[in-house]
Design a protein around this motif. Structure first.
Motif, PDB file in Angstrom:
ATOM      1  N   ARG A  29       9.831   2.294   7.632  1.00 51.20           N
ATOM      2  CA  ARG A  29      10.339   3.617   8.012  1.00 51.20           C
ATOM      3  C   ARG A  29      10.778   4.416   6.776  1.00 51.20           C
ATOM      4  NH1 ARG A  29      11.686   5.428  12.794  1.00 51.20           N
ATOM      5  NH2 ARG A  29      11.501   4.128  14.621  1.00 51.20           N
ATOM      6  N   LEU A  30      11.540   3.759   5.916  1.00 50.73           N
ATOM      7  CA  LEU A  30      12.072   4.444   4.743  1.00 50.73           C
ATOM      8  C   LEU A  30      10.972   4.796   3.743  1.00 50.73           C
ATOM      9  CD1 LEU A  30      14.590   5.485   3.305  1.00 50.73           C
ATOM     10  CD2 LEU A  30      14.703   3.275   2.159  1.00 50.73           C
ATOM     11  N   LEU A  31      10.088   3.858   3.474  1.00 52.29           N
ATOM     12  CA  LEU A  31       9.036   4.107   2.485  1.00 52.29           C
ATOM     13  C   LEU A  31       8.054   5.167   2.962  1.00 52.29           C
ATOM     14  CD1 LEU A  31       8.436   0.485   1.155  1.00 52.29           C
ATOM     15  CD2 LEU A  31       9.784   2.333   0.103  1.00 52.29           C
ATOM     16  N   VAL A  32       7.732   5.164   4.239  1.00 55.91           N
ATOM     17  CA  VAL A  32       6.842   6.209   4.770  1.00 55.91           C
ATOM     18  C   VAL A  32       7.536   7.570   4.689  1.00 55.91           C
ATOM     19  CG1 VAL A  32       5.762   7.088   6.886  1.00 55.91           C
ATOM     20  CG2 VAL A  32       5.391   4.722   6.193  1.00 55.91           C
ATOM     21  N   ALA A  33       8.837   7.606   4.980  1.00 55.08           N
ATOM     22  CA  ALA A  33       9.578   8.866   4.870  1.00 55.08           C
ATOM     23  C   ALA A  33       9.556   9.374   3.432  1.00 55.08           C
ATOM     24  CB  ALA A  33      11.018   8.680   5.356  1.00 55.08           C
ATOM     25  N   LEU A  34       9.774   8.480   2.476  1.00 51.85           N
ATOM     26  CA  LEU A  34       9.742   8.875   1.070  1.00 51.85           C
ATOM     27  C   LEU A  34       8.359   9.371   0.677  1.00 51.85           C
ATOM     28  CD1 LEU A  34      10.986   9.189  -1.722  1.00 51.85           C
ATOM     29  CD2 LEU A  34      10.525   6.740  -2.116  1.00 51.85           C
ATOM     30  N   PHE A  35       7.332   8.658   1.071  1.00 49.76           N
ATOM     31  CA  PHE A  35       5.972   9.093   0.756  1.00 49.76           C
ATOM     32  C   PHE A  35       5.688  10.456   1.382  1.00 49.76           C
ATOM     33  CE2 PHE A  35       1.307   8.858   1.853  1.00 49.76           C
ATOM     34  CZ  PHE A  35       0.883   9.297   0.603  1.00 49.76           C
ATOM     35  N   ARG A  73      13.236   0.152  -7.441  1.00 54.09           N
ATOM     36  CA  ARG A  73      13.881  -0.060  -6.132  1.00 54.09           C
ATOM     37  C   ARG A  73      12.862  -0.004  -5.008  1.00 54.09           C
ATOM     38  NH1 ARG A  73      18.410  -2.694  -7.127  1.00 54.09           N
ATOM     39  NH2 ARG A  73      19.411  -1.721  -8.890  1.00 54.09           N
ATOM     40  N   VAL A  74      11.920   0.916  -5.096  1.00 52.92           N
ATOM     41  CA  VAL A  74      10.879   1.024  -4.071  1.00 52.92           C
ATOM     42  C   VAL A  74      10.129  -0.302  -3.968  1.00 52.92           C
ATOM     43  CG1 VAL A  74       8.668   2.142  -3.537  1.00 52.92           C
ATOM     44  CG2 VAL A  74      10.652   3.531  -4.158  1.00 52.92           C
ATOM     45  N   GLY A  75       9.781  -0.873  -5.101  1.00 53.96           N
ATOM     46  CA  GLY A  75       9.096  -2.168  -5.097  1.00 53.96           C
ATOM     47  C   GLY A  75       9.950  -3.266  -4.501  1.00 53.96           C
ATOM     48  N   GLU A 114       0.835  -1.210   0.000  1.00 57.58           N
ATOM     49  CA  GLU A 114       0.000   0.000   0.000  1.00 57.58           C
ATOM     50  C   GLU A 114       0.868   1.257   0.000  1.00 57.58           C
ATOM     51  OE1 GLU A 114      -4.116  -0.217   2.139  1.00 57.58           O
ATOM     52  OE2 GLU A 114      -2.639  -1.282   3.379  1.00 57.58           O
ATOM     53  N   VAL A 115       1.952   1.229   0.771  1.00 58.70           N
ATOM     54  CA  VAL A 115       2.837   2.392   0.797  1.00 58.70           C
ATOM     55  C   VAL A 115       3.462   2.601  -0.587  1.00 58.70           C
ATOM     56  CG1 VAL A 115       4.853   3.482   1.859  1.00 58.70           C
ATOM     57  CG2 VAL A 115       3.321   2.112   3.263  1.00 58.70           C
ATOM     58  N   VAL A 116       3.845   1.514  -1.240  1.00 58.48           N
ATOM     59  CA  VAL A 116       4.412   1.626  -2.589  1.00 58.48           C
ATOM     60  C   VAL A 116       3.396   2.260  -3.540  1.00 58.48           C
ATOM     61  CG1 VAL A 116       5.233   0.311  -4.601  1.00 58.48           C
ATOM     62  CG2 VAL A 116       6.094  -0.221  -2.317  1.00 58.48           C
TER      63      VAL A 116
END
Length: 131
Positions: A101-107, A84-86, A42-44
């Motif tokens: 943590r990283l994906l939420v920061a990017l979003f 890379r995100v995937g 979902e974050v992706v």
């Protein structure tokens, strides 16, 4: 449809600073492995809709609090970004919290830019008004 799933709401609250990352990580860590997999996907999806830049990917490492040598942090800095995100979302279970943590920061970074430049309070994205 003007409703978010519980996890979509939490992801957006984290991105908008309505909910603290420590609370979000505690919630995420308490999920089963399959639920964590689903949340990472979902974050992706959220990230893909925010169209992050390579610069935002680099900034997400610092915001996430991860060491620059952590697997997700190393992976995010390589192109092509969305591939890379995937892959980060597909990391093994022992990397899920770091990936989250990283994906939420990017979003958060990419969606903030989007809200400030493209939407500016005039968009129809109901999830941009969670406060």
């Amino acid at each position: 449809m003007d409703e978010l799933s519980a996890s979509e709401r939490i992801i957006n609250e984290l991105a908008q600073g309505v909910r603290g990352i420590d609370d979000g990580v505690a919630w995420f860590a308490g999920l089963s492995e399959s639920e964590r997999d689903a949340v990472l996907r979902e974050v992706v999806l959220c990230i893909s809709q925010a169209h992050p830049t390579a610069e935002e990917a680099r900034a997400s490492v610092a915001r996430s609090g991860l060491k620059p040598t952590a697997n997700p942090a190393v992976m995010i800095q390589r192109a092509p970004l969305m591939e890379r995100v995937g892959r980060i979302a597909g990391l093994p279970a022992d990397e899920h919290v770091n990936a989250f943590r990283l994906l939420v920061a990017l979003f958060s970074i990419a969606d903030t830019r989007r809200r400030e430049t493209e939407c500016r309070g005039q968009c129809g994205h109901f999830w941009h008004n969670l406060s």
